[in-house]
Design a protein around this motif. Structure first.
Motif, short mmCIF file in Angstrom:
data_model
loop_
_atom_site.label_atom_id
_atom_site.label_comp_id
_atom_site.label_asym_id
_atom_site.label_seq_id
_atom_site.Cartn_x
_atom_site.Cartn_y
_atom_site.Cartn_z
N GLU A 10 1.15 -0.94 0.21
CA GLU A 10 -0.21 -0.02 -0.14
C GLU A 10 1.25 1.14 0.36
O GLU A 10 2.50 1.36 0.15
CB GLU A 10 -0.58 -0.06 1.15
N THR A 11 0.51 2.23 -0.73
CA THR A 11 1.16 3.83 -0.67
C THR A 11 1.45 4.05 0.78
O THR A 11 -0.11 3.98 0.99
CB THR A 11 0.92 4.28 -1.65
N GLY A 12 1.43 5.59 0.82
CA GLY A 12 1.73 5.48 1.56
C GLY A 12 3.06 6.29 2.86
O GLY A 12 4.16 6.30 1.79
N GLU A 13 3.16 6.43 4.25
CA GLU A 13 4.37 6.52 4.30
C GLU A 13 5.59 5.19 4.24
O GLU A 13 4.87 4.35 4.63
CB GLU A 13 4.09 6.73 5.51
N VAL A 14 6.31 5.99 3.43
CA VAL A 14 7.24 4.65 3.58
C VAL A 14 8.45 4.81 4.45
O VAL A 14 9.12 5.91 4.36
CB VAL A 14 7.90 4.06 1.85
N GLY A 15 9.23 3.57 4.63
CA GLY A 15 10.45 3.15 6.23
C GLY A 15 11.30 3.71 5.00
O GLY A 15 10.92 2.96 4.17
N GLU A 16 12.50 3.08 5.59
CA GLU A 16 13.86 2.91 4.50
C GLU A 16 13.90 0.87 3.99
O GLU A 16 14.40 1.37 2.67
CB GLU A 16 14.95 2.83 5.45
N ALA A 17 13.32 0.39 4.98
CA ALA A 17 13.33 -0.66 3.96
C ALA A 17 12.28 -0.76 3.30
O ALA A 17 11.82 -1.91 2.76
CB ALA A 17 12.90 -1.43 5.18
N GLY A 18 11.21 -0.03 2.93
CA GLY A 18 10.47 -0.18 1.98
C GLY A 18 8.54 -0.79 2.11
O GLY A 18 8.25 -0.93 1.94
N GLU A 19 8.67 -0.98 3.57
CA GLU A 19 8.19 -0.75 4.60
C GLU A 19 7.19 0.21 5.49
O GLU A 19 7.94 1.25 5.56
CB GLU A 19 8.28 -2.05 5.59
N SER A 20 5.67 0.12 5.26
CA SER A 20 4.64 1.54 5.87
C SER A 20 5.32 1.86 7.30
O SER A 20 5.06 0.58 8.17
CB SER A 20 3.70 1.00 6.10
N SER A 21 6.12 2.57 7.26
CA SER A 21 6.36 3.13 8.53
C SER A 21 5.03 3.26 9.78
O SER A 21 5.90 3.96 11.14
CB SER A 21 7.48 4.28 9.08
N LEU A 22 4.14 3.60 9.84
CA LEU A 22 3.39 4.09 10.31
C LEU A 22 2.27 2.25 11.11
O LEU A 22 1.81 1.80 9.61
CB LEU A 22 2.17 4.77 10.04
N PRO A 23 2.27 2.33 12.42
CA PRO A 23 1.26 1.08 12.43
C PRO A 23 0.21 0.86 12.33
O PRO A 23 -0.66 1.66 11.94
CB PRO A 23 1.50 0.37 14.16
N ALA A 24 -0.20 -0.60 11.85
CA ALA A 24 -2.28 -0.53 11.94
C ALA A 24 -2.65 -0.18 12.71
O ALA A 24 -4.26 0.10 12.22
CB ALA A 24 -2.22 -1.75 11.38
N ASP A 25 -2.57 0.19 14.44
CA ASP A 25 -3.60 -0.09 15.25
C ASP A 25 -2.36 0.65 15.87
O ASP A 25 -1.63 0.63 16.60
CB ASP A 25 -3.78 -1.30 15.68
N TRP A 26 -3.63 2.02 16.82
CA TRP A 26 -3.20 3.25 17.64
C TRP A 26 -1.81 2.01 18.86
O TRP A 26 -0.96 2.49 19.83
CB TRP A 26 -4.08 3.68 18.04
N LYS A 27 -2.42 0.90 19.27
CA LYS A 27 -2.16 0.82 20.29
C LYS A 27 -0.60 -0.58 19.88
O LYS A 27 0.28 -0.69 20.41
CB LYS A 27 -2.79 -0.80 21.22
N ASP A 28 0.01 0.09 18.80
CA ASP A 28 1.21 -0.85 18.36
C ASP A 28 2.10 0.22 18.35
O ASP A 28 3.55 0.06 17.67
CB ASP A 28 0.85 -1.29 16.66
N TYR A 29 1.82 1.82 18.55
CA TYR A 29 3.11 3.34 18.43
C TYR A 29 3.64 2.68 19.27
O TYR A 29 3.94 2.54 20.57
CB TYR A 29 1.79 4.38 18.54
N GLU A 30 5.41 2.52 18.95
CA GLU A 30 6.00 2.72 19.98
C GLU A 30 6.45 4.59 20.83
O GLU A 30 6.84 5.06 19.92
CB GLU A 30 7.81 2.76 19.20
N LEU A 31 6.61 3.92 21.98
CA LEU A 31 6.41 4.35 23.00
C LEU A 31 7.58 5.19 23.67
O LEU A 31 7.60 3.89 23.96
CB LEU A 31 5.28 5.19 23.71
N VAL A 32 7.92 6.52 24.45
CA VAL A 32 9.17 6.28 25.13
C VAL A 32 8.43 6.86 26.61
O VAL A 32 7.91 7.89 26.53
CB VAL A 32 9.68 7.20 24.88
N ASP A 33 8.83 5.65 27.39
CA ASP A 33 8.56 5.88 29.02
C ASP A 33 9.45 7.09 29.36
O ASP A 33 9.93 7.57 29.22
CB ASP A 33 8.56 5.20 29.76
N THR A 34 8.91 8.80 29.68
CA THR A 34 9.42 9.78 29.79
C THR A 34 10.29 9.59 30.78
O THR A 34 11.43 10.31 31.20
CB THR A 34 8.63 11.43 29.45
N ARG A 35 9.61 8.49 31.96
CA ARG A 35 10.80 7.88 33.51
C ARG A 35 11.78 7.76 32.93
O ARG A 35 12.60 8.02 33.22
CB ARG A 35 9.81 7.69 34.26
#
Length: 167
Positions: A10-35
């Motif tokens: 699918e077209t959309g935002e594309v990462g370096e390896a040619g894979e979509s860099s956005l997860p399919a579900d909001w629960k799969d976004y990588e987050l950084v624990d601020t603590r």
């Protein structure tokens, strides 16, 4: 086809390896624990209930909600995962870390990427980013999720009741 995309992708935002860099579900976004600086995803906690409250550091209602969560953390220990997710695009990890530390909040906290914030709005409506409403999302053990209906501060007893009720 977008440059870098592979045939059939699918077209959309594309990462370096040619894979979509956005997860399919909001629960799969990588987050950084601020603590701690460690990365996590909401989906990492499959099998445990998660209370995710969206907030902004400037919001006094959000602070009151977080104070309720602090009481709850003392009551339930590790049975429930708590995540404070900052959805204000003008706030960053340092601001959130300082907020969490100065208030003695010792659970997961992160700044939502704009794409994740949009996915939350798409799924739950604009209320999910209305900080003064103190939005709280319950993510159940099976990763189904619902926005708690009550606006404003939700006391510990209500949060515990919502967790028992499930999704």
């Amino acid at each position: 086809m977008e440059e870098g995309a592979e045939e059939g992708e699918e077209t959309g935002e594309v990462g370096e390896a040619g894979e979509s860099s956005l997860p399919a579900d909001w629960k799969d976004y990588e987050l950084v624990d601020t603590r701690t600086g460690e990365t996590f995803r909401v989906s990492d906690f499959k099998g445990k209930p998660v209370l995710l409250e969206t907030f902004a550091v400037w919001c006094p209602t959000c602070l009151k909600q977080q104070q309720e969560v602090k009481k709850m953390v003392g009551n339930l220990g590790n049975g429930v995962i708590h995540i404070s997710l900052d959805v204000d695009p003008n706030e960053d990890e340092e601001i959130v870390r300082n907020h969490m530390e100065s208030n003695g909040f010792k659970w997961y906290s992160a700044v939502a990427p704009p794409e994740m914030t949009q996915e939350l709005i798409d799924e739950f409506g604009i209320t999910v980013v209305n900080a003064p409403a103190a939005p709280v999302i319950l993510v159940c053990e099976d990763q189904s999720a619902r926005l708690l209906e009550q606006r404003g501060v939700k006391p510990v007893a209500l949060l515990e009741e919502e967790i028992e009720q499930g999704c």
